[in-house]
Scaffold this motif. Structure first.
Motif, short mmCIF file in Angstrom:
data_model
loop_
_atom_site.label_atom_id
_atom_site.label_comp_id
_atom_site.label_asym_id
_atom_site.label_seq_id
_atom_site.Cartn_x
_atom_site.Cartn_y
_atom_site.Cartn_z
N LEU A 1 0.84 -1.19 0.00
CA LEU A 1 0.00 0.00 0.00
C LEU A 1 0.88 1.25 0.00
CD1 LEU A 1 -2.80 1.36 0.29
CD2 LEU A 1 -2.53 1.15 2.77
N PRO A 2 0.95 1.99 -1.12
CA PRO A 2 1.72 3.24 -1.13
C PRO A 2 1.03 4.30 -0.25
CG PRO A 2 1.31 2.42 -3.36
CD PRO A 2 0.42 1.66 -2.44
N PHE A 3 1.78 4.93 0.63
CA PHE A 3 1.20 5.92 1.52
C PHE A 3 0.69 7.14 0.76
CE2 PHE A 3 3.99 4.13 5.10
CZ PHE A 3 2.98 3.28 5.51
N ALA A 4 1.25 7.42 -0.42
CA ALA A 4 0.77 8.55 -1.21
C ALA A 4 -0.70 8.38 -1.59
CB ALA A 4 1.63 8.72 -2.46
N GLU A 5 -1.16 7.13 -1.68
CA GLU A 5 -2.57 6.88 -1.99
C GLU A 5 -3.48 7.43 -0.90
OE1 GLU A 5 -4.16 5.16 -4.58
OE2 GLU A 5 -2.26 5.31 -5.67
N LEU A 6 -3.01 7.43 0.34
CA LEU A 6 -3.82 7.89 1.47
C LEU A 6 -3.64 9.37 1.73
CD1 LEU A 6 -3.17 4.93 3.94
CD2 LEU A 6 -4.78 5.05 2.03
N ALA A 7 -2.49 9.91 1.36
CA ALA A 7 -2.18 11.31 1.67
C ALA A 7 -2.47 12.26 0.52
CB ALA A 7 -0.71 11.44 2.08
N GLY A 8 -2.82 11.72 -0.67
CA GLY A 8 -2.97 12.57 -1.84
C GLY A 8 -4.03 13.64 -1.71
N ASP A 9 -5.15 13.34 -1.02
CA ASP A 9 -6.20 14.33 -0.85
C ASP A 9 -6.40 14.73 0.62
OD1 ASP A 9 -7.26 11.98 0.07
OD2 ASP A 9 -9.14 12.11 -1.03
N TRP A 10 -5.34 14.59 1.38
CA TRP A 10 -5.39 14.94 2.80
C TRP A 10 -5.66 16.45 2.96
CZ3 TRP A 10 -1.32 17.50 5.77
CH2 TRP A 10 -1.55 17.50 7.15
N ASP A 11 -6.58 16.82 3.86
CA ASP A 11 -7.00 18.22 4.00
C ASP A 11 -6.49 18.89 5.27
OD1 ASP A 11 -8.51 17.02 5.96
OD2 ASP A 11 -10.46 17.50 5.07
N GLY A 12 -5.59 18.23 5.99
CA GLY A 12 -5.04 18.82 7.20
C GLY A 12 -5.60 18.25 8.49
N GLU A 13 -6.76 17.56 8.43
CA GLU A 13 -7.34 16.92 9.60
C GLU A 13 -6.80 15.50 9.73
OE1 GLU A 13 -9.40 18.34 11.78
OE2 GLU A 13 -9.34 20.23 10.66
N ARG A 14 -6.81 14.99 10.97
CA ARG A 14 -6.34 13.61 11.15
C ARG A 14 -7.29 12.63 10.49
NH1 ARG A 14 -5.31 11.04 17.05
NH2 ARG A 14 -3.39 12.27 16.86
N ASP A 15 -6.73 11.71 9.72
CA ASP A 15 -7.50 10.65 9.09
C ASP A 15 -7.02 9.30 9.60
OD1 ASP A 15 -9.22 12.07 7.43
OD2 ASP A 15 -7.73 12.25 5.83
N VAL A 16 -7.96 8.38 9.77
CA VAL A 16 -7.64 6.99 10.06
C VAL A 16 -8.23 6.14 8.95
CG1 VAL A 16 -8.01 5.05 11.63
CG2 VAL A 16 -7.54 7.32 12.56
N TRP A 17 -7.39 5.30 8.35
CA TRP A 17 -7.81 4.41 7.28
C TRP A 17 -7.81 2.98 7.80
CZ3 TRP A 17 -8.78 6.24 2.18
CH2 TRP A 17 -8.48 7.60 1.97
N ASP A 18 -8.97 2.32 7.76
CA ASP A 18 -9.11 0.94 8.21
C ASP A 18 -8.87 0.00 7.03
OD1 ASP A 18 -9.77 1.74 10.82
OD2 ASP A 18 -11.88 1.98 10.28
N LEU A 19 -8.14 -1.08 7.28
CA LEU A 19 -7.71 -1.98 6.21
C LEU A 19 -8.52 -3.28 6.23
CD1 LEU A 19 -3.82 -1.56 6.48
CD2 LEU A 19 -5.49 -0.16 5.23
N ARG A 20 -8.99 -3.66 5.03
CA ARG A 20 -9.76 -4.88 4.86
C ARG A 20 -9.32 -5.60 3.59
NH1 ARG A 20 -13.19 -1.11 7.05
NH2 ARG A 20 -14.55 -1.81 8.76
N LEU A 21 -9.55 -6.91 3.55
CA LEU A 21 -9.44 -7.66 2.31
C LEU A 21 -10.82 -7.73 1.69
CD1 LEU A 21 -7.19 -10.79 3.03
CD2 LEU A 21 -6.55 -8.65 1.92
N ARG A 22 -10.89 -7.49 0.38
CA ARG A 22 -12.16 -7.60 -0.33
C ARG A 22 -12.00 -8.59 -1.48
NH1 ARG A 22 -16.92 -5.06 -0.58
NH2 ARG A 22 -16.28 -3.35 0.79
N SER A 23 -12.85 -9.62 -1.48
CA SER A 23 -12.80 -10.65 -2.51
C SER A 23 -13.36 -10.12 -3.83
CB SER A 23 -13.59 -11.87 -2.06
OG SER A 23 -13.65 -12.85 -3.08
N ALA A 24 -12.93 -10.75 -4.93
CA ALA A 24 -13.51 -10.40 -6.22
C ALA A 24 -14.97 -10.84 -6.31
CB ALA A 24 -12.70 -11.05 -7.35
N ASP A 25 -15.36 -11.79 -5.47
CA ASP A 25 -16.75 -12.24 -5.39
C ASP A 25 -17.55 -11.22 -4.58
OD1 ASP A 25 -19.19 -13.46 -4.98
OD2 ASP A 25 -18.37 -15.34 -4.23
#
Length: 286
Positions: free
Chosen positions: A206-230
């Motif tokens: 997971l590239p961290f730039a993916e999470l920070a690209g639209d960061w607006d200055g407030e603290r964000d928490v990103w929860d991680l999950r696996l998602r099946s193709a089904d």
């Protein structure tokens, strides 16, 4: 008796088995009322914190004498203990349950635990001492379960290696799966990266730039999950629960990575939540 002249709390030793069961032993018990050892009729009482009044807030386990003079109660893995924190008590007859203190824990079977193939919910119970010196259990019950293993931070990204449990065909479930990061503050903000798999084991970066690209200055928490193709399969939260550590947040810590985002400098750091789920925090540098 302790230094204040009060009776010392009764202590319970815990022995864990690899299936997720626990056995409790009490050797320093004191009868709350007259009677012989042989007519003991007590119970080990588990009370789920914050669930008073609900239908699954209490579990009572028969507590009886065994040959070596101790009292014993068993919590098999087949007993459906809902997720949460359970305070451990002892009760005799109609008396009010009273808290137990932690004794010695034998949790060797929980270290690097590898559950066998099954689709039934995975039961995890880890005894621990509270900050007040009482005995409690942390319980998880999950199916499927995605166990996070090694996490490496490299070149502005996190590489995750894990294993999927409690699905009928892990390789098929993981075929075409993605790692999903969803922002807790704005659930519409979702990022995905592909997952590669070998049997039940999965790998993703997971590239961290993916999470920070639209960061607006407030603290964000990103929860991680696996998602099946089904699409019929629900997403599975990444967590680390298959060991003997009840609270990972202060034990498994990772350094921050500092990036330059459109809004300014930003700090990104993976961490384990109070529930031992894996998340990523994005915030301004301290």
């Amino acid at each position: 008796m302790n230094e204040t002249g009060e009776a010392a709390p009764t202590r319970a030793d815990c022995v864990a088995d690899s299936a997720g069961g626990l056995t409790f032993h009490i050797s320093d018990w004191v009868r709350p009322q007259p009677g012989s050892y042989d007519d003991w009729s007590g119970a080990l009482v588990l009370i789920r914190r914050g669930s008073v009044g609900s239908g699954d807030s209490e579990v009572r386990l028969p507590l009886g004498p065994i040959g070596d003079g101790r009292l014993q109660a068993a919590l098999p893995s087949t007993v459906a203990l809902p997720e949460g924190r359970w305070d451990v008590h002892v009760a005799y007859g109609e008396d009010e349950p009273r808290r137990l203190a932690p004794g010695l824990n034998d949790l060797r079977s929980l270290v690097d635990r590898r559950p066998g193939p099954s689709t039934s919910p995975l039961s995890v119970r880890i005894p621990y001492a509270t900050k007040h010196g009482n005995l409690s259990l942390r319980s998880w019950r999950r199916a499927p379960h995605a166990e996070a293993g090694e996490i490496r931070l490299e070149e502005g990204a996190m590489a995750v290696h894990g294993r999927l449990h409690r699905v009928r065909d892990p390789a098929r479930w993981l075929d075409g799966a993605v790692l999903e990061a969803r922002c807790r503050r704005d659930r519409d903000r979702v990022r995905t990266v592909p997952v590669t798999a070998e049997g039940a084991e999965f790998f993703c970066t997971l590239p961290f730039a993916e999470l920070a690209g639209d960061w607006d200055g407030e603290r964000d928490v990103w929860d991680l999950r696996l998602r099946s193709a089904d699409a019929e399969q629900p997403p599975v939260r990444l967590a680390r629960i298959l060991d003997d550590v009840p609270d990972k947040k202060e034990i498994f810590t990772y350094p921050s990575t500092e990036l330059t985002a459109p809004h300014g400098p930003v700090r990104v750091r993976p961490y384990y939540t109070r529930d031992n789920d894996l998340s990523v925090r994005v915030e301004a540098p301290a």
